[in-house]
Design an enzyme around this catalytic site. Structure first.
Site, mmCIF file in Angstrom:
data_model
loop_
_atom_site.group_PDB
_atom_site.id
_atom_site.type_symbol
_atom_site.label_atom_id
_atom_site.label_comp_id
_atom_site.label_asym_id
_atom_site.label_seq_id
_atom_site.Cartn_x
_atom_site.Cartn_y
_atom_site.Cartn_z
ATOM 1 N N LYS A 103 0.790 -1.238 0.000
ATOM 2 C CA LYS A 103 0.000 0.000 0.000
ATOM 3 C C LYS A 103 0.822 1.287 0.000
ATOM 4 O O LYS A 103 0.388 2.291 -0.553
ATOM 5 C CB LYS A 103 -0.947 0.016 1.200
ATOM 6 N N ASP A 143 -9.848 3.519 1.517
ATOM 7 C CA ASP A 143 -9.958 2.951 2.872
ATOM 8 C C ASP A 143 -10.663 3.930 3.819
ATOM 9 O O ASP A 143 -11.481 3.527 4.641
ATOM 10 C CB ASP A 143 -8.575 2.615 3.437
#
Ligand code: ATR
Length: 279
Positions: A71, A107
């Protein structure tokens, strides 16, 4: 699901990635809307990330989710970064095209959509457990809702760094904040396996709302249930972050109910978070 020539390809890159449930609900969404696309897991080792991204882009893959451990690393290989990616320092959604790679983060919005199904976050006092990549996305979301956040992390320096970035506070133990916070959010991996705990869960009170980003019923979630708290495990956030990736890739409204339903056999919570014992 029928995959024919002309089907678009999407996927998730991670290492390991075989456990990922994203293919289940993303393919359910494509099928439901009649979109000719398929979503597959790609296991990519950290040392192969650059080559894999370039190869997948050149092979015509349209979009990727990014999971552990890539990520943060993908930022280096993206041509454009959204404002949220810059603020959070991590990306979980890539758009691949002939022009290059664009990085997004869903997210934070996945967290908001999920948790706001059970509680209004606005100006709440929150105990945030952990200071890793997930905690950064959650912090960004909590800041947007003007929450008062108290961060605890095993490695104190990381808690202090994150707190400084978002003007939050740190605490030297979770217990220190329990008496005055409304919401407890676990972003650490503790509880993923076995019965490890972060603090004495007997101290959780029925008025606490307990959120765990791990998508199984961890000891923390089990304790919250026993106390009659409002609670949520990581399944709703998993679906909503993916739903927002789906929106970016396709421009279509994601069929969230279908996505949730597709995960029922994998443990998507079907019981109400509002347990009857709550008074
Ligand atoms: P993610 O992207 O899922 O947030 P991460 O960035 O590796 O993953 O962060 C993992 C988090 O879990 C960190 O807050 C980590 O604490 P440290 O910063 O001290 O490493 C926390 N964590 C992992 N194992 C832990 C344990 N056994 N006890 C307490 N915290 C733990």
């Amino acid at each position: 699901m029928t995959v024919t020539g002309g089907s678009e390809v999407y996927g998730v890159i991670g290492y390991p990635v075989s456990h990922s449930l994203s293919p289940v609900f993303q393919n359910a969404a494509f099928s439901y809307l009649g979109i000719k696309a398929v979503y597959v897991p790609f296991e990519v080792k950290p040392e192969d990330l650059k080559t894999a991204l370039e190869g997948l882009r050149k092979a015509g893959v349209k979009g990727l989710n990014v999971t552990i451990p890539h990520k943060e690393a993908v930022l280096e290989f993206a041509d454009t970064l959204s404002d949220e990616v810059k603020a959070i320092g991590a990306s979980n959604t890539l758009v691949l095209s002939e022009e290059g790679i664009s990085a997004y983060n869903t997210d934070w919005i996945g967290f908001l959509r999920a948790v706001e199904e059970i509680v209004d976050l606005s100006k709440k006092k929150v105990l945030l457990l952990g200071a890793g990549g997930s905690a950064r996305a959650v912090s960004y979301a909590l800041k947007l809702r003007n929450c008062e956040v108290y961060i605890w992390n095993r490695t104190r320096s990381k808690a202090e760094e994150l707190a400084k970035k978002f003007s939050f506070e740190t605490v030297s133990s979770p217990e220190e904040a329990l008496g005055f916070v409304d919401i407890i959010v676990n972003t650490t991996s503790v509880g993923l396996k076995g019965d490890d705990v972060l603090f004495n869960y007997d101290l959780i009170e029925p008025r606490h709302v307990v959120v765990d980003l791990i998508y199984r019923d961890t000891p923390l979630i089990r304790s919250a249930k026993e106390k009659g708290c409002l609670f949520q495990n990581g399944f709703p956030m998993l679906v909503y972050q993916g739903a927002e990736s789906f929106r970016i890739w396709t421009g279509c409204e994601p069929p969230v109910k279908v996505m949730k339903l597709s995960l029922k056999d994998f443990g998507y919570p079907t019981d109400s978070p509002r347990t009857p014992s709550r008074t």
